[in-house]
Design an enzyme around this catalytic site. Sequence first.
Site, PDB file in Angstrom:
ATOM      1  N   GLU A 158      23.126   4.231  -4.980  1.00 57.05           N
ATOM      2  CA  GLU A 158      22.821   5.644  -5.224  1.00 57.05           C
ATOM      3  C   GLU A 158      23.110   6.508  -3.997  1.00 57.05           C
ATOM      4  O   GLU A 158      22.541   7.587  -3.838  1.00 57.05           O
ATOM      5  CB  GLU A 158      21.361   5.769  -5.649  1.00 57.05           C
ATOM      6  N   SER A 206      18.382   5.527 -11.015  1.00 58.30           N
ATOM      7  CA  SER A 206      19.514   6.298 -11.544  1.00 58.30           C
ATOM      8  C   SER A 206      20.224   5.598 -12.701  1.00 58.30           C
ATOM      9  O   SER A 206      21.409   5.811 -12.930  1.00 58.30           O
ATOM     10  CB  SER A 206      20.532   6.621 -10.435  1.00 58.30           C
ATOM     11  N   TYR A 261      24.754  12.035 -14.289  1.00 61.09           N
ATOM     12  CA  TYR A 261      25.442  12.660 -13.169  1.00 61.09           C
ATOM     13  C   TYR A 261      26.879  13.089 -13.439  1.00 61.09           C
ATOM     14  O   TYR A 261      27.414  13.931 -12.726  1.00 61.09           O
ATOM     15  CB  TYR A 261      25.439  11.710 -11.964  1.00 61.09           C
ATOM     16  N   ARG A 310       8.224  11.506  -9.815  1.00 57.03           N
ATOM     17  CA  ARG A 310       8.562  11.909 -11.178  1.00 57.03           C
ATOM     18  C   ARG A 310       8.187  10.748 -12.086  1.00 57.03           C
ATOM     19  O   ARG A 310       8.596   9.612 -11.846  1.00 57.03           O
ATOM     20  CB  ARG A 310      10.054  12.215 -11.309  1.00 57.03           C
ATOM     21  N   ASP A 365       8.388   9.069 -15.762  1.00 54.43           N
ATOM     22  CA  ASP A 365       9.232   9.096 -16.956  1.00 54.43           C
ATOM     23  C   ASP A 365       8.517   8.418 -18.122  1.00 54.43           C
ATOM     24  O   ASP A 365       7.911   7.350 -17.953  1.00 54.43           O
ATOM     25  CB  ASP A 365      10.552   8.375 -16.689  1.00 54.43           C
ATOM     26  N   GLU A 375       8.433   4.589 -16.125  1.00 56.37           N
ATOM     27  CA  GLU A 375       8.429   4.257 -14.704  1.00 56.37           C
ATOM     28  C   GLU A 375       8.038   5.459 -13.871  1.00 56.37           C
ATOM     29  O   GLU A 375       8.023   6.599 -14.352  1.00 56.37           O
ATOM     30  CB  GLU A 375       9.791   3.732 -14.250  1.00 56.37           C
ATOM     31  N   ASN A 411       9.144   7.331 -10.278  1.00 64.22           N
ATOM     32  CA  ASN A 411      10.175   7.446  -9.240  1.00 64.22           C
ATOM     33  C   ASN A 411       9.564   8.153  -8.041  1.00 64.22           C
ATOM     34  O   ASN A 411       9.230   9.341  -8.115  1.00 64.22           O
ATOM     35  CB  ASN A 411      11.371   8.249  -9.757  1.00 64.22           C
ATOM     36  N   GLY A 453      15.446  12.512  -7.751  1.00 66.80           N
ATOM     37  CA  GLY A 453      16.597  13.312  -7.374  1.00 66.80           C
ATOM     38  C   GLY A 453      16.194  14.726  -6.988  1.00 66.80           C
ATOM     39  O   GLY A 453      15.294  15.316  -7.586  1.00 66.80           O
TER      40      GLY A 453
END
Length: 360
Positions: free
Chosen positions: A19, A185, A255, A294, A296, A310, A312, A316
Site C-alpha cells: 500500500e 486496501s 483506487y 475507520r 467497516d 474490521e 482500520n 486512508g
Amino acid sequence: MIRVKKLRVGVIYGGRSGEHEVSVASAASIFRHLDRERYDAVPIRIEKSGQWVLGGRVPEMLSAADMVDQRGTEALQVVDASAAVSRGRLDVVFPVLHGPYGEDGTVQGLLELADIPYVGSGVLGSAVGMDKAVMKTLFAAQGLPIVPHLTVMRREWLDQPAVVADRAATTLRYPMFVKPANLGSSVGISKVKASSDFTAAMALAFEFDRKVVIEAGVLNAREIECAVLGNDAPEASIPGEIVPSREFYDYEAKYLDANSKLLIPSPLTASQTAEIRRLAIEAFRAVEGAGLSRVDFLMAGDTGETFINEVNTIPGFTTISMYPKLWEASGLPYPALLDRLIALALERHGEKQALRTSVR
C-alpha cells in the site's frame, strides 16, 4: 504580538507494504491541509526497500511519478529509522503508513522507544487492528457481531489443502471471501463463488501473508463505514456507504475505478444509524484504539443484520478517502480534523509521561 512556537510534525509515509502508493497519496493530502501558521511539516519517507529518507520536498509539491520515487531531490538524507525520528527534533509524528511495517505496531514501537508523541493507536491497538484473525477473536470476546470465519496458516494449507477446502465449504458455504490476515486496501482478497475457485484464491492470499482468514459471505451485503475519533472518550461520525463499481470493494474499485460511489450519509434508518455508531465505538474500544479508526460493517440487504468487518487504525487520508469525508459531513473539516488528531496524540503522550517508571 506574541509569537507561538510552531509544532514540528514529522509525517512518516511510503513504507514497505503493498500500500506504498496509497500512503504517499494520503501524505500528500495531509501536507496540503496542515496549517502552516501552526505546524512545520517534516517529511520522512520509507522506501519500498525499507530505506528511510529524511527531508526533501513534501509530497504535495511532487508529480504523481515523483511521489513514488524521490531520488535525486535536494536535501535528502538516507538515515536509519532511529536517526530519522531523532534528527528531526520532532514534537509529534503523524504516521501515514498503511499495511504491514507501519500500521501494525512496528513503527509505533519505535516511536515509543524514542519517547515521541504520535497520532493514532499504540503498539497493541495497531497490531490487533492489522491482524484480522486476532481482531475477530477480540470482537467475539466482547459479544460483538461478526460473520462466521476460519483462520488458516500456510503450513496447514500446504499439508492438507483438501481438508481445509472441505472444512471451509462445510462450515461457511459459498460464496465466501478469502483474505490475507495482515493487509489492507482489499489487496489479495478474493470472492469465491464455487469450489473450483478456492485454490486460486488461497494461493493469492498466501502471496501476501502466512495467515489467511476465510469469511462467510453476507447476502446482498451493503458496505457501511463509520469514522471514530478520540482516546478514552471516542466519538463516532455519521455513517457512510460504499456502492462499489465492481462485485465488491476491491483494490481496483477503491483506487483505480472512478465509478464506485460514496453515499454520505448512508441511507439508513435512525435506529440503524445509532446502532452503527454504537458498534463503531465498541469495536474501537475492543482493539484498544486511540486517536482515529475507520470501522467497516457489512449489512445484509434482506434482513438488515449488521456485522463488524474490521477496524482500520490508519485509514486512508486522501482527498477522496472515506474517513476525512465522514468527519467533514459530521461538521469537522479536514484541517480541523488534523488539529484534533495532533492534540489527541499530545494528550495521550502527556498522560503516559505522568506515569511512574520506577518503584522508588
